[in-house]
Structure formats: C-alpha cells, structure tokens
Write a protein that holds these residues in place. Structure first.
Motif, PDB file in Angstrom:
ATOM      1  N   ALA A   1     -67.231  -2.815 -95.129  1.00 24.52           N
ATOM      2  CA  ALA A   1     -68.309  -1.980 -94.602  1.00 24.52           C
ATOM      3  C   ALA A   1     -69.200  -2.692 -93.602  1.00 24.52           C
ATOM      4  CB  ALA A   1     -69.157  -1.450 -95.759  1.00 24.52           C
ATOM      5  N   ILE A   2     -69.299  -4.005 -93.698  1.00 28.32           N
ATOM      6  CA  ILE A   2     -70.236  -4.724 -92.826  1.00 28.32           C
ATOM      7  C   ILE A   2     -69.698  -4.878 -91.399  1.00 28.32           C
ATOM      8  CG2 ILE A   2     -69.498  -7.119 -93.190  1.00 28.32           C
ATOM      9  CD1 ILE A   2     -72.480  -7.793 -93.530  1.00 28.32           C
ATOM     10  N   SER A   3     -68.454  -4.483 -91.186  1.00 34.96           N
ATOM     11  CA  SER A   3     -67.817  -4.712 -89.877  1.00 34.96           C
ATOM     12  C   SER A   3     -68.666  -4.328 -88.663  1.00 34.96           C
ATOM     13  CB  SER A   3     -66.488  -3.955 -89.796  1.00 34.96           C
ATOM     14  OG  SER A   3     -65.542  -4.611 -90.535  1.00 34.96           O
ATOM     15  N   PRO A   4     -69.234  -3.115 -88.597  1.00 38.57           N
ATOM     16  CA  PRO A   4     -69.921  -2.757 -87.339  1.00 38.57           C
ATOM     17  C   PRO A   4     -71.052  -3.723 -86.936  1.00 38.57           C
ATOM     18  CG  PRO A   4     -69.479  -0.803 -88.611  1.00 38.57           C
ATOM     19  CD  PRO A   4     -69.151  -1.962 -89.500  1.00 38.57           C
TER      20      PRO A   4
END
Lengths: 408, 484
Positions: free
Chosen positions: B266-269
């Motif tokens: 989820a932290i990708s962006p």
C-alpha cells in the motif's frame, strides 16, 4: 513578547466542560458496558486512540513549527505544546489496555485459543505479546516526553530572553531537536499504530497505515488549534485579535487544504491497491466498512473530510474570514472523530449482522461515547491547566520578526 | 545611453527571506549581461562544455545504434525473457521519469509556495525534466515490440474494434506521462519568453536577433504582457503541482495494483513519489555543481541553494528509507510466507548484493547530509548525489527483477541478466540527456534572467533608476519602462 492579561473565556469554558465531560463519560461508559467487560475495553481503546491521535498531531506540528519557523504556527504553538504534553496522561490511561491484553479481552493475539488455532497469530506472537507491547509503548512515551520537554524548555528561552542572538540560537537549537525528533516520532508511531490498531484484526496490515494515521492526527491537531484561535479572535480576545489576520487565516486554510488533499491521496491509494488486489486478508478491511451502517459512515467521511473542505478551502475569500476557517475546521475535526472510530470499531463488531440487535448497538454506542468523553474530559482539564501557566501564544521567531519589520 | 540601474547599499537591511540567494555586487545590468552572454558568446563555453558535448554526442550515437538493432531484430536482443518480461526497459523508464520530478517540484510547487530560492535553479531543472521525460518515453514505446503501433494506446476511433484496457495502470501511464510532458514543455517555454526578449534585445548578430525575436513572440514587456504572463504561470504551476504526485503514483500502480509479491504494497505511491524527488534532487545537484564552477555562477547559484537542495534530497531520502523499513518490517511481521520469502530473496537471494548496495547508497551514505559542513561542500554534495542516482537505479532493478524472477510458479523461476544491447541503450539515453542538456546551455539561458533581476530588486530593496532599462524584459514589479 506577548503577554495574556486575562484567561480567555473560551478556554475557561473548556476548563469547566472538561470535568463535566469526564463525569458524564464515566457514567455512560459504565452504563454502556453492562453487556460485558470486553465492551468496556473496546470503548476504552477507541476513546484512547482518538485523544492519542490528537496529542500525536500536536507533537508533530509542534516539531514542524520549530523546523520551518513559519508565522502560521505562532498563535497555535502553545496549544500544540499543551496537547503534546498530554502524552503523560495518555501513558497513564494506557494501563487499562495492558490489563485488557493480559486478560485476553481486546487483542486476538492475546487469546491463547485463537493463537493456537491460527498459524499466523502463532508466528506473530514473538512480536505481539503483552510484556513486549507494554515495554514498547512506554519506551515510546518516554522518548516522546523527553523530546517535548526539551522543545518546551528551549522554547521558553526563545520566548523569554530579551537578547536577539540568544533567541536566534535557541530557535536553531529547537530546529535541531525537532528534526531528529520528527523522524523518531514517525518511526515509533508506525510501530505504535501497528500494535494498538492494526493488531486488533488478526491478519490485516497495511504499509500505508502509519502515514494515514499521522496525516489524520495532524489534521485533528491543526483543526483543533485553528478552532480555538479563530474563535478567540472572533470573541475579540487578546492576543488572538491582533494575531489572527487575514494572511494568517489564509495560511491556515492553505495548510488545511493541503492536509485534506494528502489524506485523500493516501486513502485512495490504499483503497485502490487493496480493491484491485482483492486478496481476502486485505480487502476485508473495506468490505467491513462498505456494508450496512458503515457504508453511510464511509460516504460521510469522504464527503466531510475531503469534498466539502476542498471546495470550501479553495476559495481565497472564504479563507480570509476567521468564522469560515473555524467552520471548515469544525467540520474536519468532527469527521476526524468519526473516522477514527470508523477505523477501530469495525475491528470488533459486525454491525449489520443478525447477532447485533438494536439494543446491543445502542448500548455499544453509549459506551463508545462514554469512553470518548471520559478520556477527552481529562485531556481537556490538563490542556487548559497547562495553558494557564504561561503566555497563550509563543513569541514570533526572531528571524521572522526581521522579515516582517522589513516588509512593513 | 547609460543602461544601468544603481543599487544603493543604504536602502536598509536585506530582506532575510532572500538573503544569501545572490552574492556579489549585482545590478540589473550585471545580471542580464552575465547570464545572457553565456548564450550570446561562444567564448563563454570553454573546454568542459566541448568535452561534455562530445561525450554526449558519442553516447547519443550509441542510442541510434541500439535502436536500429532493436528495430531490425526485435526485443529479443535484450535480456528479457520469461519470467522477466520488463527488464532494463522498465527499470530505466521509471528511473528517468523519476529524475524529472524534482524539476517540476522546483518550478511549479515552489512557485506556488512563493519560495524565492527556486529562481536561479528552476530553468535548468525544468530542462532536466523535459530531457529526462524524453529519455524515459523511448523505453515503453520500444518495449511494446511494435513501436509503430504505439499510437494504439490512445483511444482514437479505430476500425479494428480495439479499445485500450482502461483498468490497466499501464494505460493510465500513457495519459499521465504525455500530460506531464506536454505541461512541462509548455511551462518551460512560457517561462522562456521574457528571457528570449532579453536575448533579442542584446544580440548583435542579425540572425540571432531575429531568431530570438521570433521565439519571444513579440514580447515588449508591457504591463499587460506581465499580467498575462503571471496568470499563465500560476495556472500552469497549479496544473503541474498535482502532476508531481500523480505521475509517479500511477507508475507505482503499475507495480502495486497487481498481486505480485514485493510489488503489492500500500505504501507504494508516496514511496515512489519520494524516490522520484530523491533521484531528481540528486540530478539537480549533479548538474548544478559543475555548471556553477564552469560558468562562474557562484553569485547566482549560492551555497544557500545547494543547502536547500541537499535538505530536500535528505528529506525525500528519509521517506524512501521509511518505505524500505516499512516493507521489510511488515513483510516479516505479516506471517504471509510468500511475502516473507520475497523479502528474504531480496536481501539474501541471488540479487542480495544489489539490495544491500542500494540500502548503502540510498539509506546510509546520504545521512551525511545531516552535517551542515557536508551540505556546503560541493565535492561531498556531488559524490552523495551520484551515489543516490546509482542507488535509485538499483532500487528499481531490485523491485523489477527480484519479484519477476520468482513468480507464483516455481517451474518458471529464472535468472535475469542484461545483454550488451540493454547496456548500450541505457548508455545511449544518458548520452541523449547530456547532449540535449549541453545544447540547451548553449542556446538558452540556463538561469532565469528576469527572475534574477527581480531578485536584485528584492535583495536590495528600493532601486533608484538613473536610466532606462535597455531590455523590455523587466518584471512588472519594477517601474514599467517603455520598450526600445
């Protein structure tokens, strides 16, 4: 240097409301927890997390203010200090959560039967266990309180010393303390919310959750400070009457706009990734919150914490009016309360299921409200007590004074 | 005609908001002369410029060779094969796109934030953005295998009955990157108009004068022109600022939307966006350090600028480091054996050395920037920036390769190694970037001349004009002067 001649009426009222909240909260909590001790703990952790998020936001913005030395932080600085210092209270109020963990009432990882039946919980038991959780939490509170104490102490030198070079030096020292402090806070809070919130679900986790919690906490603290300062300016209280200028409310509005956008960005990113992935251990988080009663709550959060504030805060004319900026801040602050419960409560309940009748739902709501009021009441008592001790606003940064004088 | 405006040193204290952003005794004339002469006089470009242009030209030719070979034989000449279908093409695409982000942040976001320190670095940072996007764009187009059909990615009404797959972030990329490129070019060109007018006014050669005259689009420096210019700048800055977030967020979705272990997080962006800014600020410093030395621009790109860039690089690097720690911590904590295995593979598998080297480059060495002396030392700054650039390339390498070599079917597991054509193409795009950048330095003002003149005004307070300003390209904040 700004001195407050009298304690503002609004803060006096808050000082009175605090004990009232606490008493009503205690009654409601006990009345609502009649169904069982687990309900008590569910309500307690929900209330504790909200007020902890407010203190976290105050701590973060206090350090951000020390680093950027911007004008917008000056009228809010004392509120942030008072809110952050309430970590001491929150550390004491964490004791029931430890008791809940030790008596298997709150966390799935603390329940031996559940752990024995679930290989993932068994694997995680090295990290998630009551003694380790207690040590981690109190270590974190100690580190935070040391940083807060240092920042307040150096801030006092900056405020009270008449000598400009000493004040400049103190300002630099505050920035030097705040920079690593901010970094440490982000890391420790990530671990904290993993323990306190994410581990309420046996399997769910998100690498984004630390960021999401932090921006929510920042929004709560910023709106809390803006509500107080702008209301006191509207009531013609010194020194807020002079300090809350059009430029100031515009800066606050821009900051709130930016923060709501960042919150929306983090939220939509997490949602999109989990929705697309459609993995059972991830997407259940949203399935719980997009069904039954919670679907309405989800929609309300999106509207009240993004679309409405976004439209309101886009207008530079509205941002220049203290009453409008206060109203926008109230809307966001109230939504923060709902969103925090939206995060925590579904971990315990299936509100739309056949097993939860109306009476159970109502009793649950009473206990959640009670715990929120009780912890909040105590939080507000200490908050106003801190503010009574000194000046209500920080002195402007010496660098900033030079800029402003030059500008005029 | 006396073309100078005398700046009195007795005008009161220097505004601390702009203090340190310009050094030396500066007047409008000295600023115009020093910055415009770099474009108008060939003798300003000494041996280092020729060397860099030569290196860029030779490497640019490698790109031509690599692309010719690619068109003749297809993407099989690269190291890509099952299960690693993305390889260096996508690694380099993400690396180049990321580099551009700092330019947009400096030119757009810092403009909205009223940060004066951006003035002397925004022009070449914007150029860096555009050339980086040009380098990036080559990869996905040729990676399709049939670049002549690349236009199929756009939703034009076609008779084949085909329609792009809207659910794929790869298609979102087409729109995100093409919008980013268009807005960046537009923003850059509009910002150049007043400076083209200055060059037009100062040029002696008729051809040069006419060329810049055409490019300046009839700019006369009238109040109406400045008003429209300011409005256009603010609108474009408003459009560009969300692009800083959106472009690399969408690129992060290329990875995270699917459920490939190691990608689906989820932290990708924000982690990708921070990584982009990190690499971008590193490139700004890599370019700024030699430029200020070779062209004696220390008065305009001051230690304060370098300090700010270093601080921003450190900040974005800390977010990236948080991303690494978060991924590692949650993989091991998850209890999900696939996630745990993937993290073990990253750290201790066949590409483990690359992982630890990227941690060293992106996570450990840049911590030196906490020391103020390092932030003010050009040599250290240059070294750390090069290290960060290498680290950010390795990060993309580890992300792409490790996850793809170990997919869900153990029977299809493999090992990826690049071929000489992967390397030549990468070297070729670096050559393209160097060549275009040093051509830009030759024909366009690498520092925004009119904004620097505005800074003279802000730095020294009130300006006493003893003569008419020769150039029509004077900011509206100064008393309007008729064009010659």
């Amino acid at each position: 240097m700004v001195n407050n001649s009298g304690f503002p009426k609004l803060l006096t009222r808050i000082g009175i409301v605090g004990p009232v909240f606490a008493v009503i909260g205690l009654v409601l909590l006990l009345a609502g927890s009649g169904g069982g001790v687990s309900q008590f703990y569910h309500a307690w952790i929900n209330g504790w997390i909200f007020w902890m998020s407010l203190s976290t936001g105050c701590f973060g913005l206090m350090m951000l203010g020390a680093m950027v030395r911007a004008q917008w932080v000056q009228p809010l600085q004392r509120f942030f200090e008072a809110g952050a210092w309430n970590y001491a209270l929150l550390a004491i109020l964490f004791v029931p959560i430890i008791v809940a963990a030790a008596t298997n009432h709150l966390f799935p990882w603390a329940h031996p039967v559940q752990v024995a039946a679930d290989p993932i919980l068994a694997y995680r038991s090295h990290w998630f266990n009551t003694p380790f959780l207690t040590v981690r939490t109190y270590l974190m509170f100690t580190v935070f309180l040391v940083f807060i104490r240092m920042l307040i102490k150096v801030g006092k030198v900056q405020d009270e010393h008449p000598d400009i070079p000493t004040r400049l030096k103190a300002g630099s020292l505050r920035a030097s303390i705040a920079a690593p402090g901010f970094l440490i806070m982000v890391l420790l809070i990530t671990l904290g919310v993993t323990d306190w919130i994410m581990s309420l679900d046996p399997h769910w986790y998100s690498t984004m959750y630390g960021f999401l919690f932090l921006i929510g906490a920042g929004l709560a603290a910023m709106t809390f400070g803006v509500i107080l300062a702008s209301q006191m300016a509207i009531e013609n209280e010194e020194p807020f009457k002079e300090l809350v200028t059009r430029q100031m409310t515009r800066d606050w509005g821009n900051l709130l706009l930016m923060m709501t956008m960042v919150w929306a960005y983090f939220s939509i990113s997490q949602y999109l990734i989990y929705w697309s992935g459609n993995l059972p251990e991830e997407v259940t988080f949203y399935i719980q919150r997009n069904a039954g009663t919670f679907a309405w709550v989800t929609s309300a959060i999106v509207i009240c914490q993004f679309f409405l504030p976004f439209l309101l805060l886009l207008s530079s004319r509205l941002k220049r009016r203290p009453n409008m900026i206060r109203n926008a801040a109230i809307l966001i602050f109230l939504t923060r309360i709902v969103e925090e419960a939206w995060n925590v409560v579904p971990m315990f309940h299936s509100w739309h299921g056949a097993d939860s009748g109306l009476a159970v739902q109502f009793q649950g709501l009473i206990s959640y409200l009670g715990a929120w009021l009780l912890i909040g009441g105590l939080w507000l008592i200490l908050f106003t007590r801190y503010l009574r001790k000194g000046s209500l606003v920080g002195s402007p940064d010496p660098q900033l004074v030079e800029v402003l004088e030059h500008a005029h | 005609m006396d073309n100078t405006r005398h700046i009195s040193s007795s005008n009161g204290p220097v505004d601390p908001a702009v203090a340190g952003l310009m050094e030396g005794e500066q007047t409008f004339e000295t600023v115009s002369e020093r910055l415009a002469s770099i474009v108008l006089r060939q003798d300003k470009h000494k041996l280092p410029w020729w060397i860099m242009l030569g290196i860029g030209f030779v490497m640019y030719n490698l790109l031509g060779i690599a692309l010719t070979k690619l068109l003749l034989y297809g993407v099989g000449i690269w190291g890509i094969d099952e299960p690693v279908g993305w390889g260096w093409a996508i690694i380099n695409f993400v690396w180049w796109i990321g580099i551009g982000h700092a330019g947009t942040l400096i030119s757009a976001f810092l403009l909205l934030m009223r940060q004066n320190w951006r003035n002397s670095i925004n022009r070449f940072a914007e150029a860096m953005t555009i050339f980086a996007v040009l380098c990036a764009g080559i990869y996905p187009v040729f990676h399709t295998g049939r670049p002549w059909c690349a236009y199929w990615l756009f939703p034009y009404p076609n008779i084949l009955g085909m329609w792009p797959g809207w659910r794929s972030p790869l298609l979102w990329d087409v729109f995100a990157v093409s919008t980013y490129a268009s807005v960046s070019i537009l923003f850059w060109l509009i910002g150049l108009i007043p400076d083209f007018a200055t060059l037009r006014d100062r040029a002696e050669n008729v051809v040069v004068k006419k060329t810049y005259g055409v490019l300046s689009l009839g700019w006369r420096g009238a109040a109406e022109h400045w008003q429209r210019y300011e409005t256009a700048s603010l609108i474009l800055a408003g459009i560009s600022t969300p692009l800083v977030l959106s472009v690399h967020s969408i690129i992060s979705f290329d990875f995270s939307i699917g459920i490939v272990p190691g990608w689906h997080t989820a932290i990708s962006p924000p982690y990708f966006v921070a990584g982009a800014l990190y690499a971008g600020f590193a490139m700004v410093i890599i370019l700024a350090v030699p430029l200020r030395k070779w062209y004696h621009l220390e008065d305009y790109i001051t230690p304060k600028h370098m300090d700010w860039c270093a601080k921003l690089m450190l900040t974005s690097g800390l977010v990236v480091l948080y991303g690494y720690m978060s991924e590692c911590f949650f993989s091991y904590l998850s209890g999900n054996h696939i996630e745990i295995r993937m993290m073990e593979l990253r750290q201790f598998g066949p590409y483990g050395a690359a992982y630890w080297f990227l941690i060293l480059c992106n996570g450990v060495i840049p911590q030196l920037l906490w020391i103020p002396k390092v932030r003010f030392h050009n040599g250290w700054l240059f070294f750390i920036s090069v290290v960060v650039s290498i680290g950010m390339w390795l990060e993309r390498y580890v992300i792409v390769v490790v996850s793809l070599t170990r997919d869900f079917l153990p029977s299809s597991w493999g090992y990826f190694a690049p071929t000489i054509w992967d390397i030549l193409m990468y070297a070729g795009t670096i050559g393209q970037f160097i060549f275009l950048f040093f051509m830009f330095v030759r024909v366009m003002p690498m520092i925004n001349i009119f904004e620097m003149r505005e800074l003279v005004h802000k730095t020294h307070g009130h300006v006493h004009s003893s003569a008419e300003e020769h150039s029509a390209a004077t900011p509206v904040s100064l008393p309007a002067q008729p064009a010659e």
